[in-house]
Design a protein around this motif. Structure first.
Motif, mmCIF file in Angstrom:
data_model
loop_
_atom_site.group_PDB
_atom_site.id
_atom_site.type_symbol
_atom_site.label_atom_id
_atom_site.label_comp_id
_atom_site.label_asym_id
_atom_site.label_seq_id
_atom_site.Cartn_x
_atom_site.Cartn_y
_atom_site.Cartn_z
ATOM 1 N N SER A 194 2.240 -5.241 -1.826
ATOM 2 C CA SER A 194 3.089 -6.181 -1.079
ATOM 3 C C SER A 194 4.048 -5.439 -0.159
ATOM 4 O O SER A 194 4.211 -5.790 1.017
ATOM 5 N N GLY A 195 4.700 -4.403 -0.687
ATOM 6 C CA GLY A 195 5.615 -3.630 0.139
ATOM 7 C C GLY A 195 4.910 -2.900 1.265
ATOM 8 O O GLY A 195 5.432 -2.797 2.385
ATOM 9 N N GLU A 243 2.140 -3.820 2.821
ATOM 10 C CA GLU A 243 1.784 -4.778 3.871
ATOM 11 C C GLU A 243 2.978 -5.063 4.778
ATOM 12 O O GLU A 243 2.877 -5.042 6.013
ATOM 13 N N THR A 244 4.134 -5.304 4.167
ATOM 14 C CA THR A 244 5.337 -5.601 4.945
ATOM 15 C C THR A 244 5.775 -4.400 5.764
ATOM 16 O O THR A 244 6.104 -4.522 6.953
ATOM 17 N N GLU A 300 6.814 -9.132 -5.315
ATOM 18 C CA GLU A 300 6.888 -9.747 -3.988
ATOM 19 C C GLU A 300 8.264 -9.542 -3.334
ATOM 20 O O GLU A 300 8.401 -8.809 -2.365
ATOM 21 N N LYS A 311 9.159 -6.209 -0.898
ATOM 22 C CA LYS A 311 9.164 -6.622 0.501
ATOM 23 C C LYS A 311 10.556 -6.507 1.105
ATOM 24 O O LYS A 311 10.695 -6.178 2.292
ATOM 25 N N THR A 312 11.576 -6.776 0.295
ATOM 26 C CA THR A 312 12.942 -6.612 0.792
ATOM 27 C C THR A 312 13.225 -5.152 1.116
ATOM 28 O O THR A 312 13.811 -4.835 2.163
ATOM 29 N N ALA A 316 10.946 -2.900 1.826
ATOM 30 C CA ALA A 316 10.081 -2.489 2.932
ATOM 31 C C ALA A 316 10.617 -2.956 4.276
ATOM 32 O O ALA A 316 10.574 -2.216 5.267
ATOM 33 N N ILE A 317 11.151 -4.169 4.339
ATOM 34 C CA ILE A 317 11.643 -4.680 5.616
ATOM 35 C C ILE A 317 12.936 -3.985 6.007
ATOM 36 O O ILE A 317 13.279 -3.885 7.191
#
Length: 435
Positions: free
Chosen positions: A30-31, A33-34, A116, A120-121, A123-124
């Motif tokens: 997930s990370g 991908e982001t 998730e 993702k946080t 990674a962004i």
């Protein structure tokens, strides 16, 4: 045998560790991908130029976003489904049939938080750094899942084609120009980027998409010299003109035989009058074609980017624009192209009347009809369409489907247009304001 020891046997612990490992893998997918989709390719290129091998690998795998996302989603779904299946089996063993509902609740929370939202946080927030770290591992994943992903891509395209959706395998999700423009508009709306800076960068980006005919000075506004005039009349016209270079025609204004530079003209006449053996009578035999430069013609469809390169290569600043039949349409200078980037350039010889836009007392704008729609949009931050016409007068005529009379008022595209002045069939002055 003790039932507790039977329940918490080796199989229990192995299954629990496997679930945790799968959750970690799900979080990595997930990370990744982001991070890889959010990372700026410009920043990755900068890191790669400094020797970051991970950033260089990230640039390679993000060239094919469809394959990248397909592989990551395939891996993510595999580990999520496997983790959920193991958790269901584990809770069913512990609690019986009621363990299915509990397994669903627990795995939903664990996947949502740790697989998730959390990765993702991160990674962004650290897109480029995260992309550089995960790129080597994701490269291996892409290689492993490549055959499956290719088959899925082919199947998806067939299904989309059946429902009438065309796909471009070589197309990018966003073109570079749109990415930069979007970032500039967002930065301006947030107060980070000044309007002038935004307009300059967008103007430079648009040079390759705009044609010479869009910004040229129309032939009706060109000041020319008749080669048949008396030398004194030519000199007088040249001295009174605010322009340095003037086209020279013979007989018909379409018959351009050269372009004269004021400095060359004055130098030649000075030599005739004050040089060795010179006199004012010698002016009568002066031939302007002797000092005129060969005219440089360009097609009206030439892009501004190509024309600027031609100006720089030929070391000239002045070109005459012709249509497909060779008829004179206008002229363009290097200054005209530069103004598309930096805005209006004025000097001490520019008349005040040439400024094409002024604000009126009622908070509307008095606009020269020959002003381009693009220039008006840049000056006011409006968004008038310029597909059907290049100038404001052309837009009014196109929308009205007629040549308006003075004091006529029109409303379209959310604005009010009032015709203030007209010369023959040309609209020369308008008052424009939002409705």
């Amino acid at each position: 045998m003790d039932p507790i020891s039977t329940t918490f046997d080796a199989a229990f612990w192995i299954t629990s560790v496997a679930i945790l490992a799968l959750l970690v893998m799900s979080g990595m997918f997930s990370g990744s991908e982001t991070a890889l989709t959010a990372a700026s390719r410009g920043k990755l290129r900068s890191r790669a130029d400094k020797g970051d091998k991970g950033a260089e690998r990230a640039l390679i795998i993000t060239e094919d976003n469809e394959r990248l996302i397909g592989s990551v989603l395939l891996g993510n779904n595999l580990v999520n489904i496997l983790a959920t299946s193991l958790a269901t089996a584990l809770f069913t063993r512990l609690l019986g049939e009621s363990g299915v509902a509990l397994a669903t609740l627990v795995m939903t929370l664990l996947v949502l938080i740790f697989a998730e939202v959390l990765p993702k946080t991160y990674a962004i927030t650290n897109a480029e750094a995260a992309a550089s770290r995960v790129a080597p591992a994701i490269t291996i994943v892409i290689r492993i899942f490549s055959p499956i992903v290719s088959a899925v891509r082919a199947l998806v395209r067939v299904i989309l084609r059946v429902v009438g959706v065309k796909t471009d395998p070589d197309g990018h999700i966003l073109a570079v120009r749109e990415e930069i423009a979007g970032a500039l508009y967002l930065g301006h709306s947030e107060g980070v980027v000044e309007k002038e800076d935004r307009d300059r960068i967008l103007g430079a980006l648009d040079l390759g998409e705009r044609a010479v005919e869009e910004i040229m000075r129309h032939r009706s506004q060109i000041e020319m010299i008749d080669a048949g005039l008396e030398p004194m009349a030519i000199l007088d016209q040249c001295l009174k003109s605010p322009h340095t270079r003037l086209p020279v025609y013979q007989g018909d204004p379409d018959n351009i035989i050269g372009v004269v530079h004021a400095k060359d003209l004055l130098r030649a006449m000075h030599k005739l009058a004050l040089g060795d053996g010179g006199s004012t009578d010698a002016w009568r035999a002066f031939d302007i074609t002797s000092v005129a430069m060969k005219p440089y013609f360009v097609p009206e469809t030439t892009t501004l980017d190509d024309q600027m390169r031609q100006f720089l290569r030929m070391r000239t600043h002045f070109a005459l624009v012709v249509d497909e039949y060779g008829s004179l349409q206008g002229l363009i200078t290097l200054e005209d192209i530069l103004e598309e980037i930096v805005g209006e350039i004025t000097d001490e010889f520019d008349a005040d009347a040439e400024h094409p836009i002024r604000r009126s007392e009622d908070n509307q704008y008095l606009v020269d009809g020959a002003m381009t729609i693009r220039d008006l949009n840049r000056a006011t931050d409006w968004n008038l369409p310029d597909e059907a016409a290049n100038t404001i007068a052309g837009l009014v005529i196109h929308e009205a489907q007629m040549i308006p009379k003075v004091n006529q008022v029109f409303s379209f595209h959310g604005f009010r247009f009032e015709v203030l002045a007209r010369k023959e069939n040309r609209i020369t002055r308008l008052k424009i304001g939002p409705l």
